[in-house]
Motif scaffolding. Structure first.
Motif, PDB file in Angstrom:
ATOM      1  N   ALA A 313       0.839  -1.209   0.000  1.00  0.00           N
ATOM      2  CA  ALA A 313       0.000   0.000   0.000  1.00  0.00           C
ATOM      3  C   ALA A 313       0.872   1.257   0.000  1.00  0.00           C
ATOM      4  N   GLU A 314       1.983   1.185   0.707  1.00  0.00           N
ATOM      5  CA  GLU A 314       2.883   2.332   0.831  1.00  0.00           C
ATOM      6  C   GLU A 314       3.411   2.757  -0.540  1.00  0.00           C
ATOM      7  N   SER A 315       3.558   1.773  -1.440  1.00  0.00           N
ATOM      8  CA  SER A 315       4.136   2.104  -2.747  1.00  0.00           C
ATOM      9  C   SER A 315       3.132   2.830  -3.648  1.00  0.00           C
ATOM     10  N   LEU A 316       1.902   3.056  -3.152  1.00  0.00           N
ATOM     11  CA  LEU A 316       0.884   3.689  -4.009  1.00  0.00           C
ATOM     12  C   LEU A 316       1.098   5.187  -4.175  1.00  0.00           C
ATOM     13  N   GLY A 317       1.878   5.797  -3.292  1.00  0.00           N
ATOM     14  CA  GLY A 317       2.131   7.239  -3.411  1.00  0.00           C
ATOM     15  C   GLY A 317       1.059   8.052  -2.740  1.00  0.00           C
ATOM     16  N   SER A 318       0.236   8.747  -3.572  1.00  0.00           N
ATOM     17  CA  SER A 318      -0.691   9.707  -2.983  1.00  0.00           C
ATOM     18  C   SER A 318      -2.144   9.202  -3.017  1.00  0.00           C
ATOM     19  N   ILE A 319      -2.915   9.535  -1.991  1.00  0.00           N
ATOM     20  CA  ILE A 319      -4.337   9.174  -1.984  1.00  0.00           C
ATOM     21  C   ILE A 319      -5.177  10.402  -1.644  1.00  0.00           C
ATOM     22  N   THR A 320      -6.459  10.353  -2.019  1.00  0.00           N
ATOM     23  CA  THR A 320      -7.361  11.458  -1.704  1.00  0.00           C
ATOM     24  C   THR A 320      -8.077  11.137  -0.396  1.00  0.00           C
ATOM     25  N   VAL A 321      -8.091  12.122   0.499  1.00  0.00           N
ATOM     26  CA  VAL A 321      -8.742  11.902   1.789  1.00  0.00           C
ATOM     27  C   VAL A 321      -9.792  12.976   2.055  1.00  0.00           C
ATOM     28  N   GLN A 322     -10.710  12.672   2.963  1.00  0.00           N
ATOM     29  CA  GLN A 322     -11.801  13.585   3.332  1.00  0.00           C
ATOM     30  C   GLN A 322     -12.364  13.133   4.672  1.00  0.00           C
ATOM     31  N   ARG A 323     -13.304  13.876   5.256  1.00  0.00           N
ATOM     32  CA  ARG A 323     -13.965  13.378   6.465  1.00  0.00           C
ATOM     33  C   ARG A 323     -14.853  12.200   6.082  1.00  0.00           C
ATOM     34  N   ILE A 324     -14.811  11.156   6.887  1.00  0.00           N
ATOM     35  CA  ILE A 324     -15.591   9.943   6.616  1.00  0.00           C
ATOM     36  C   ILE A 324     -16.341   9.538   7.892  1.00  0.00           C
ATOM     37  N   HIS A 325     -16.977   8.393   7.867  1.00  0.00           N
ATOM     38  CA  HIS A 325     -17.655   7.912   9.078  1.00  0.00           C
ATOM     39  C   HIS A 325     -16.626   7.460  10.114  1.00  0.00           C
ATOM     40  N   GLY A 326     -15.712   6.577   9.683  1.00  0.00           N
ATOM     41  CA  GLY A 326     -14.586   6.221  10.554  1.00  0.00           C
ATOM     42  C   GLY A 326     -14.750   4.936  11.356  1.00  0.00           C
ATOM     43  N   ASP A 327     -15.972   4.465  11.579  1.00  0.00           N
ATOM     44  CA  ASP A 327     -16.157   3.192  12.309  1.00  0.00           C
ATOM     45  C   ASP A 327     -17.382   2.500  11.727  1.00  0.00           C
ATOM     46  N   LEU A 328     -17.397   2.399  10.396  1.00  0.00           N
ATOM     47  CA  LEU A 328     -18.607   1.901   9.747  1.00  0.00           C
ATOM     48  C   LEU A 328     -18.678   0.378   9.840  1.00  0.00           C
ATOM     49  N   HIS A 329     -19.808  -0.102  10.300  1.00  0.00           N
ATOM     50  CA  HIS A 329     -20.078  -1.541  10.292  1.00  0.00           C
ATOM     51  C   HIS A 329     -21.590  -1.713  10.244  1.00  0.00           C
ATOM     52  N   LEU A 330     -22.048  -2.978  10.165  1.00  0.00           N
ATOM     53  CA  LEU A 330     -23.483  -3.217   9.963  1.00  0.00           C
ATOM     54  C   LEU A 330     -24.341  -2.688  11.111  1.00  0.00           C
ATOM     55  N   GLY A 331     -23.734  -2.573  12.308  1.00  0.00           N
ATOM     56  CA  GLY A 331     -24.484  -2.027  13.446  1.00  0.00           C
ATOM     57  C   GLY A 331     -24.618  -0.510  13.368  1.00  0.00           C
ATOM     58  N   GLN A 332     -24.016   0.102  12.379  1.00  0.00           N
ATOM     59  CA  GLN A 332     -24.038   1.569  12.258  1.00  0.00           C
ATOM     60  C   GLN A 332     -24.933   2.029  11.114  1.00  0.00           C
ATOM     61  N   VAL A 333     -25.759   1.114  10.609  1.00  0.00           N
ATOM     62  CA  VAL A 333     -26.711   1.504   9.559  1.00  0.00           C
ATOM     63  C   VAL A 333     -28.096   1.000   9.965  1.00  0.00           C
ATOM     64  N   LEU A 334     -29.082   1.830   9.727  1.00  0.00           N
ATOM     65  CA  LEU A 334     -30.459   1.496  10.100  1.00  0.00           C
ATOM     66  C   LEU A 334     -31.311   1.501   8.858  1.00  0.00           C
ATOM     67  N   ARG A 335     -32.109   0.453   8.685  1.00  0.00           N
ATOM     68  CA  ARG A 335     -33.014   0.396   7.530  1.00  0.00           C
ATOM     69  C   ARG A 335     -34.365   0.929   7.979  1.00  0.00           C
ATOM     70  N   THR A 336     -34.729   2.104   7.526  1.00  0.00           N
ATOM     71  CA  THR A 336     -36.061   2.639   7.796  1.00  0.00           C
ATOM     72  C   THR A 336     -36.966   2.124   6.669  1.00  0.00           C
ATOM     73  N   PRO A 337     -38.268   2.334   6.757  1.00  0.00           N
ATOM     74  CA  PRO A 337     -39.111   1.880   5.639  1.00  0.00           C
ATOM     75  C   PRO A 337     -38.702   2.545   4.318  1.00  0.00           C
ATOM     76  N   GLU A 338     -38.033   3.687   4.378  1.00  0.00           N
ATOM     77  CA  GLU A 338     -37.686   4.401   3.129  1.00  0.00           C
ATOM     78  C   GLU A 338     -36.277   4.142   2.620  1.00  0.00           C
ATOM     79  N   ARG A 339     -35.283   4.123   3.546  1.00  0.00           N
ATOM     80  CA  ARG A 339     -33.885   4.097   3.093  1.00  0.00           C
ATOM     81  C   ARG A 339     -32.967   3.633   4.214  1.00  0.00           C
TER      82      ARG A 339
END
Ligand SMILES: Nc1ncnc2c1ncn2[C@@H]1O[C@H](COP(=O)(O)OP(=O)(O)O)[C@@H](O)[C@H]1O
Ligand SMILES: O=P(O)(O)O[C@H]1O[C@H](CO)[C@@H](O[C@H]2O[C@H](CO)[C@@H](O)[C@H](O)[C@H]2O)[C@H](O)[C@H]1O
Length: 462
Positions: A313-339
């Motif tokens: 991975a280190e040999s890839l050089g540069s990557i684009t970064v931004q603010r993200i969720h940071g601890d995303l897993h299946l317990g961090q998403v909720l299915r409402t009737p819509e989305r």
């Protein structure tokens, strides 16, 4: 200093020192407490036989920095049976106390007090309520604490609002509040609306203590839904993942699209930046691996193979970064009737606030979800009766994880344009980094599950 009418600080502090390590939300499992100091003790109620104090306590350890925890405590002269599991241990020695102290967030009467305070905020005091523009919190909402004790404690108010009380308090604004604000102001449909938050000064810094958001009634979390699908699959191991009644791939596709929408909104609102992959990303992964190996020696055997993947991975050089969720897993998403909604933008509890607020690659979130599909697929396998059955079930589990990971990435690509799988080297490094974190998390919280991330590390490095 307020004079407690119940148990004085010097008696309560050793009680807390014995009680805290057993809490699910106590983040320093494995560290020995050397002392507890009450930093703030704000009385909320006091009538004969019943009192409530809101506490911030600083916990010192034999090694490592101190931590601050938030503990709303109830005090009763007679403890009803349903509160016994939440009680602090009796004081050391015979101090002649008439009071029982307990976690107030499991007492409906205490929760009512908090609901009242939210609806009619007091103008001054060490604890301040901030209401989001245009939000009004109605009085009289009845509360219930959510069953699953997680990193924090959440209370549903009148099936309309969810109040989350942060347990480990890090001085500063909690990223959960920050990100919900940014996404809400940008009009994102994929997060619950933030209604209010509570602050206090900790170490002289304005610090988030709790947040209130709309409660998504009639929703189900991704982990529960995914497990339903895996359970059906493993019951009839001859059927493929696409043949069982509860195939999850359609949901995984929509979940991927929702995550990509949130990433795009965050990039528009807060920007992106290019950075060298070596400078922080890989260096931080290596540091984490080293620290994790000290906690879980089993990691030493796989560490060289993990380092090889990081070097790629280190040999890839540069990557684009931004603010993200940071601890995303299946317990961090909720299915409402819509989305699908994304929740809990607090980041990994084990990281410092500065680390959690640091921009990172979107691939970290994608990797988090891929790890979660792997967890969901494998965690029901533990009690396979025969070796033959175990290997058939293992085959099906991997098939399920692959099918749903693929659908998630396809959904993600449908919105983002770029397919996360085309950055496979970096994606795998993030998956490994997450699995290393999980090994430590499981060792401290659910040792029975440690084999899940360890197995994944073996697969990801083979
Ligand atoms: N807006 C919401 N509507 C309905 N339920 C929610 C909402 N936000 C969180 N939850 C539920 O509360 C639980 C805890 O929330 P979460 O933010 O993940 O807390 P923690 O920081 O303790 O992990 C989640 O598992 C989810 O089931
Ligand atoms: O409490 P949080 O939601 O902030 O997250 C912590 O706890 C999670 C477990 O509840 C943990 O997630 C790990 O277990 C999940 C299954 O319970 C699995 O879906 C995740 O993939 C796995 O990482 C999370 O890592 C931790 O930060």
């Amino acid at each position: 200093m307020n004079q407690p009418t119940t148990i004085p600080d010097h008696i309560l502090e050793p009680q807390l020192a014995r009680w805290l390590p057993e809490r699910r939300w106590f983040a320093a499992k494995g560290n020995t407490i050397s002392g507890v100091r009450i930093l703030l003790r704000q009385p909320l109620a006091g009538v004969p036989g019943f009192a409530v104090d809101h506490l911030l306590v600083s916990v010192d350890f034999e090694t490592g920095p101190p931590q601050v925890y938030q503990v709303p405590l109830g005090f009763r002269s007679h403890l009803p049976e349903d509160l016994v599991p939440w009680a602090l241990p009796a004081p050391d020695g015979d101090v002649g106390s008439e009071w029982f102290a307990y976690d107030g967030l499991h007492d409906a009467e205490v929760i009512d007090l908090y609901a009242e305070r939210l609806a009619s905020p007091q103008g001054s005091g060490p604890i301040r309520l901030r209401t989001a523009p245009g939000s009004v919190i109605e009085p009289g909402l009845k509360g219930r604490t959510l069953g699953a004790e997680q990193s924090n404690t959440s209370v549903v108010l009148g099936d309309k609002l969810l109040m989350k009380i942060f347990r480990l308090v890090t001085p500063g604004t909690n990223p959960d509040v920050e990100m919900h604000r940014v996404l809400g102001e940008a009009g994102s449909e994929y997060v619950a609306t933030l209604r209010a938050w509570i602050e206090s000064d900790v170490e002289g810094i304005e610090t988030t203590l709790a947040m209130v958001q709309d409660f998504a009634a009639n929703s189900a979390d991704g982990w529960t839904m995914a497990l339903g699908s895996v359970r059906d699959l493993l019951m009839e191991a001859d059927l493929r993942a696409d043949e069982v009644g509860t195939d999850f791939a359609g949901e995984s596709y929509r979940m991927g699209a929702a995550v990509a929408e949130v990433h795009a909104t965050l990039a528009r609102a807060l920007g992106t930046v290019d950075k060298a992959v070596t400078s922080t990303t890989v260096a931080a992964m290596l540091r984490r691996l080293e620290a994790a190996t000290e906690v879980v020696p089993e990691l030493a055997e796989v560490a060289p193979a993990i380092r090889e993947r990081y070097a790629e991975a280190e040999s890839l050089g540069s990557i684009t970064v931004q603010r993200i969720h940071g601890d995303l897993h299946l317990g961090q998403v909720l299915r409402t009737p819509e989305r699908w909604l994304l929740i809990d933008f607090e980041g990994e509890p084990a990281k410092t606030l500065t680390e959690r607020r640091e921009p990172d690659s979107r691939l970290r979130d994608v990797a988090g979800m891929l790890r979660s599909f792997d967890y969901a697929a494998h965690h029901l396998l533990a009690d396979s009766v025969t070796e033959a059955a175990a290997s058939q079930r293992e085959f099906r589990a991997r098939e399920w994880a692959h099918r749903n990971g693929t659908a998630f990435c396809e959904g993600y690509t449908s919105v983002a344009g770029d397919d996360p799988r085309s950055s496979s080297v970096l994606l795998r490094a993030y998956e490994l980094d997450k699995a290393v974190y999980e090994v430590v998390y499981e060792a401290r919280n659910r040792p029975r599950w440690m084999s899940l991330p360890l197995g994944a590390i073996r697969r990801l490095t083979s």
